[in-house]
Write a protein that holds these residues in place. Sequence first.
Motif, short mmCIF file in Angstrom:
data_model
loop_
_atom_site.label_atom_id
_atom_site.label_comp_id
_atom_site.label_asym_id
_atom_site.label_seq_id
_atom_site.Cartn_x
_atom_site.Cartn_y
_atom_site.Cartn_z
N UNK A 1 0.83 -1.21 0.00
CA UNK A 1 0.00 0.00 0.00
C UNK A 1 0.86 1.26 0.00
N UNK A 2 1.89 1.27 0.84
CA UNK A 2 2.75 2.45 0.89
C UNK A 2 3.61 2.57 -0.37
N UNK A 3 3.93 1.41 -0.97
CA UNK A 3 4.70 1.45 -2.22
C UNK A 3 3.85 2.00 -3.36
N UNK A 4 2.54 1.73 -3.34
CA UNK A 4 1.64 2.28 -4.36
C UNK A 4 1.64 3.80 -4.28
N UNK A 5 1.53 4.35 -3.08
CA UNK A 5 1.55 5.80 -2.90
C UNK A 5 2.88 6.38 -3.35
N UNK A 6 3.97 5.69 -3.00
CA UNK A 6 5.31 6.14 -3.41
C UNK A 6 5.41 6.17 -4.92
N UNK A 7 4.90 5.13 -5.59
CA UNK A 7 4.97 5.04 -7.05
C UNK A 7 4.16 6.17 -7.69
N UNK A 8 2.99 6.43 -7.16
CA UNK A 8 2.15 7.50 -7.70
C UNK A 8 2.84 8.86 -7.58
N UNK A 9 3.54 9.06 -6.45
CA UNK A 9 4.22 10.34 -6.22
C UNK A 9 5.45 10.51 -7.11
N UNK A 10 6.18 9.43 -7.35
CA UNK A 10 7.50 9.56 -7.96
C UNK A 10 7.59 9.09 -9.41
N UNK A 11 6.69 8.21 -9.83
CA UNK A 11 6.78 7.62 -11.16
C UNK A 11 5.87 8.36 -12.14
N UNK A 12 6.42 9.08 -13.11
CA UNK A 12 5.59 9.86 -14.04
C UNK A 12 4.76 8.98 -14.98
#
Length: 229
Positions: free
Chosen positions: A9-20
């Motif tokens: 779950x936290x990795x999903x948020x990280x991906x949304x924030x950092x991965x264009x």
Amino acid sequence: MQLTRLIRLMSIISDIKLNPKSNPDSLCARFAISHRQFYKDRDTLMELGFRFHFSRRRARLILDEEPGGAFKLEGFVALMLAVQRAAQEDDLNLVLSGMNALKGLLPLLPPPNIKAMTAALNQAVLHNTLKCPQQVLDEAFACIQDGRRVVVLLKKLEPQLMLDLEELILREGVLYLVSPTMPVDHPLATLLAFQDDHTKLFSRLRLGLAVEHIRKIVPTPFFSQRAFS
């Protein structure tokens, strides 16, 4: 909530924030989950205060709302403790996934806490848990992937070792470099048992070097024998 799901779950948020280029398909592939599970995760994240949507115009997922305007400090610390527990269960992939998630969540913390939590993350996971500087970890993974022979500089004893690297593993909470060319009689060599893929018995033996003894890894221009096998 299970540790693996919390980190996802936290990795999903990280991906949304950092991965264009973040999108549902790429996240499903990355975490090996179905689209149905992804939307369950999305609903859980909404309950936690994270809301996001897919923008067709920008062709990516967009984070609309964060809990209280920033990820709560207590949640970050809880996830950091969960990553430490994963190390005690010898799940290196989960530890590394959790580390990446935590790094991505750092910018979501209240600004006064970011510097302190960055230092705490390095201390808790890298120094206390893996006992490995980030530079050594990054160099080891890069050389394993490239199949490159390395010179390992030790903190004590002999000044250096020339090794072919096979993999990094956790055993009983200790991070090891597994090397087929590790000298058997070296005082820091540890004999590790591996499970055979067919019989499921611990029949394969490999020599490892605890990463906590390593000061630096230096790539050489030479490739290991494994790279040609």
